[in-house]
Scaffold this active site. Structure first.
Site, PDB file in Angstrom:
ATOM      1  N   LYS A 277     -29.283  10.289  47.630  1.00 57.29           N
ATOM      2  CA  LYS A 277     -28.889   9.164  46.770  1.00 57.29           C
ATOM      3  C   LYS A 277     -29.901   8.981  45.649  1.00 57.29           C
ATOM      4  O   LYS A 277     -31.068   9.317  45.804  1.00 57.29           O
ATOM      5  CB  LYS A 277     -28.856   7.870  47.606  1.00 57.29           C
ATOM      6  CG  LYS A 277     -27.682   7.752  48.543  1.00 57.29           C
ATOM      7  CD  LYS A 277     -27.730   6.405  49.277  1.00 57.29           C
ATOM      8  CE  LYS A 277     -26.553   6.253  50.232  1.00 57.29           C
ATOM      9  NZ  LYS A 277     -25.253   6.189  49.575  1.00 57.29           N
ATOM     10  N   ARG A 351     -18.383   8.370  58.125  1.00 53.02           N
ATOM     11  CA  ARG A 351     -17.094   8.790  58.695  1.00 53.02           C
ATOM     12  C   ARG A 351     -17.276   9.893  59.732  1.00 53.02           C
ATOM     13  O   ARG A 351     -16.468  10.051  60.638  1.00 53.02           O
ATOM     14  CB  ARG A 351     -16.154   9.231  57.565  1.00 53.02           C
ATOM     15  CG  ARG A 351     -16.629  10.407  56.786  1.00 53.02           C
ATOM     16  CD  ARG A 351     -15.963  10.560  55.434  1.00 53.02           C
ATOM     17  NE  ARG A 351     -16.434   9.581  54.443  1.00 53.02           N
ATOM     18  CZ  ARG A 351     -15.941   9.469  53.213  1.00 53.02           C
ATOM     19  NH1 ARG A 351     -14.955  10.260  52.811  1.00 53.02           N
ATOM     20  NH2 ARG A 351     -16.421   8.579  52.370  1.00 53.02           N
TER      21      ARG A 351
HETATM   22  N1  BES Z   1     -23.517   3.941  53.251  1.00 55.65           N
HETATM   23  C1  BES Z   1     -22.786   4.441  52.153  1.00 55.65           C
HETATM   24  C2  BES Z   1     -21.795   3.426  51.583  1.00 55.65           C
HETATM   25  C3  BES Z   1     -22.384   2.237  50.893  1.00 55.65           C
HETATM   26  C4  BES Z   1     -22.535   2.230  49.528  1.00 55.65           C
HETATM   27  C5  BES Z   1     -22.711   1.095  51.595  1.00 55.65           C
HETATM   28  C6  BES Z   1     -23.034   1.121  48.902  1.00 55.65           C
HETATM   29  C7  BES Z   1     -23.229  -0.012  50.973  1.00 55.65           C
HETATM   30  C8  BES Z   1     -23.380  -0.005  49.624  1.00 55.65           C
HETATM   31  C9  BES Z   1     -21.974   5.666  52.567  1.00 55.65           C
HETATM   32  O1  BES Z   1     -22.496   6.441  53.582  1.00 55.65           O
HETATM   33  C10 BES Z   1     -21.863   6.544  51.365  1.00 55.65           C
HETATM   34  O2  BES Z   1     -22.868   6.991  50.896  1.00 55.65           O
HETATM   35  N2  BES Z   1     -20.641   6.744  50.894  1.00 55.65           N
HETATM   36  C11 BES Z   1     -20.424   7.523  49.726  1.00 55.65           C
HETATM   37  C12 BES Z   1     -19.254   8.439  49.985  1.00 55.65           C
HETATM   38  C13 BES Z   1     -19.066   9.488  48.921  1.00 55.65           C
HETATM   39  C14 BES Z   1     -20.165  10.499  48.992  1.00 55.65           C
HETATM   40  C15 BES Z   1     -17.740  10.147  49.141  1.00 55.65           C
HETATM   41  C16 BES Z   1     -20.077   6.562  48.584  1.00 55.65           C
HETATM   42  O3  BES Z   1     -19.363   5.605  48.815  1.00 55.65           O
HETATM   43  O4  BES Z   1     -20.563   6.787  47.479  1.00 55.65           O
HETATM   44 ZN    ZN Z   2     -23.908   7.883  52.854  1.00 50.40          ZN
END
Ligand code: BES
Ligand code: ZN
Ligand code: ZN
Length: 500
Positions: A277, A351
């Site tokens: 990230k 997921r």
């Molecule tokens: N934990 C994150 C989702 C999240 C984002 C929670 C912002 C709280 C605040 C999750 O694991 C994630 O990173 N999801 C990605 C998925 C993408 C790579 C398809 C996302 O939502 O960007």
């Molecule tokens: Zn994630």
């Protein structure tokens, strides 16, 4: 801590008497109070003469009657336009009352809100809820400890007999739900260095050590490998912290064959893994176990409320880190239920761990209903912001129940689609499915991914990425973890029990 009573004609002893005043209605409120408690109204009369109080929402004024020995203070609280009264506003007003109580250290508080309000029981409940929330703070990592708030009793006064109906059991329910919310917030607020999967598991065991109705079971890394939780293990393999699967079983006294499973995403820190990230706000990824925290909170509340349905909480707990052994984009892993998954983005890890946990829950417990809470996607935050969780379900009945429960409880939900046409986006060139869909509709493709791992069970998935922490402009929610989940669940439970 909460009681109710008819207004005594004489001799009310109170540290703080709270009077609700609708907009421009101080005169009415004054006359009302004068008719029931004529001894204490002089200061209100003076406010009236000076036209100092308009009764706008949350406007408040503390007054000191001359005869100090009986009613020591009167708090006027505005509640704005009468037609605009909603539970949410009453919660905020309750929160304000609670904060005043702690500021002046009042021990016994009386609240009159029946001068204008119609649905009195509901109003009492919402105000009491706000008062409860005002007691929360998370100071575990501050060296300077705040003074402990003194124990106060709140008595709701009314001239109407109806105030007695159900209130006792409603108060009991509020207190039990609040216990669950506190645990949910506390767990979610702990930073990842103090809450690894292993520590989470220890904390859960400690929380239920003396609770007879709840049994805790843990699958460690070796057991997870034996049982072929390969997706879960693949997420964990980049971290030095071992994963675990925590199972919490609440069993009612009379055994009940109907079971509800609650699965909570327990990523104690989500760096994104190899698909790392960006650094801005990455600290918030300590909240990526808010679903797990809600699951623990729900089981806690259950242990107090003792519902008749068996509830099973399942928490896949992992840390998602990059590292020499981390899972890589393009890797293909076989899930607990045998489906092969191509991991195209290691940041879509929630997921993956939920997939194995859901498949396991379905196979082992055969629940009538399976619910999951997960901070799953940024996409749901883009769609709904921080006020509503995305709800995805294969049951219209369940959807209706949770829509109602969302409105009543304040943990709002918005029904999202699970159309089959979205599944195409998850096709993989080399495996049965990929772990990400296209650029758009990410919360929906994430839910469609999960759908592959439940069977014919009723299922509802709550994407709480927006609602789990740092919700803006709701007075009674603290910064940090909000404790989303328990009040939604227990507001819905009785109706759910009727259809299972
Ligand atoms: N934990 C994150 C989702 C999240 C984002 C929670 C912002 C709280 C605040 C999750 O694991 C994630 O990173 N999801 C990605 C998925 C993408 C790579 C398809 C996302 O939502 O960007
Ligand atoms: Zn994630
Ligand atoms: Zn995540």
């Amino acid at each position: 801590m909460f009681t109710y009573s008819l207004i005594p004609k004489v001799g009310l002893k109170s540290d703080l008497l709270v009077l609700f005043v609708p907009e421009k209605a101080l005169k009415n409120s004054f006359e009302y109070l004068e008719s029931i408690l004529p001894d204490y109204t002089i200061p209100i009369k003076r406010v009236l003469d000076h036209k100092d109080f308009k009764g706008e929402l949350k406007e408040n004024l503390l007054l000191y009657p001359a005869k100090d020995n009986i009613v020591r203070r009167i708090l006027l609280i505005g509640y704005g336009k009468l037609e605009k009264i909603e539970s949410e506003k009453l919660r905020e007003i309750g929160f304000l009352i609670g904060k005043k109580q702690s500021a002046i250290k009042a021990k016994n508080i009386h609240i009159i809100l029946d001068n204008e309000l119609s649905n009195l029981n509901n109003a009492v409940k919402s105000v009491a809820e706000g008062i409860l929330y005002s007691g929360y703070s998370f100071n575990e990592f501050k060296s300077e400890k705040k003074d402990k708030n003194i124990q106060a009793t709140y008595c709701f006064l009314s001239i109407k007999e109806e105030i007695k109906n159900n209130l006792k059991s409603e108060f009991r329910k509020l207190l039990a739900i609040n216990e669950g919310i506190i645990i949910t917030r506390n767990l979610a607020n702990i930073p990842s260095n103090h809450l690894t999967p292993r520590i989470l598991q220890k904390n859960v065991k400690n929380l239920f050590r003396d609770v007879k109705s709840v049994k805790i079971e843990v699958l460690n890394k070796t057991q997870l490998a034996e049982k072929k939780f390969r997706l879960l293990l693949s997420v964990a393999q980049g971290s030095k912290q071992d994963p675990s699967l925590i199972i919490l079983r609440y069993q009612p006294e009379k055994s009940n064959t109907k079971k509800i499973v609650i699965v909570g995403k327990g990523v104690t820190f989500d760096s994104g893994g190899i698909s790392i990230k960006p650094s801005a706000n990455m600290d918030e990824m300590k909240f990526d176990m808010a679903g797990a925290a809600a699951t623990v909170g729900i089981i806690k509340t259950a242990s107090i409320l003792k519902p008749k349905t068996e509830l099973i909480g399942i928490i896949p707990a992992v840390e998602n880190m990059p590292g020499g052994n981390a899972v890589k984009p393009g890797d293909i892993i076989k899930a607990y239920n045998g489906k092969t998954v191509e991991i195209l983005n290691t940041d879509a890890e929630g997921r993956l761990i939920l997939a194995d946990a859901l498949a396991y829950a379905v196979k082992r417990f055969k629940p009538k209903l399976i619910i999951d809470f997960a901070t799953l996607t940024g996409s749901i935050v883009a769609a709904l912001g921080d006020k509503m969780a995305g709800m995805f379900t294969n049951s219209d009945e369940i959807s209706d129940i949770f829509k109602r429960a969302g409105n009543l409880s304040g943990d709002q939900v918005w029904a999202m689609p699970l159309l089959d046409s979205y599944s195409k986006l998850l096709e993989s060139k080399y495996a049965d499915i990929a772990n990400i869909g296209g650029k758009w509709g990410g919360a929906i493709t994430a839910a469609k991914f999960l759908e592959n791992f439940i069977s014919t069970n009723k299922w509802v998935h709550f994407d709480i990425a927006g609602t789990a922490n740092d919700v803006k402009n709701v007075d009674y929610l603290p910064s940090g973890a909000t404790g989303y989940g328990p009040r939604l669940f227990f507001t819905a439970l009785e109706e759910i029990e009727q259809i299972l």
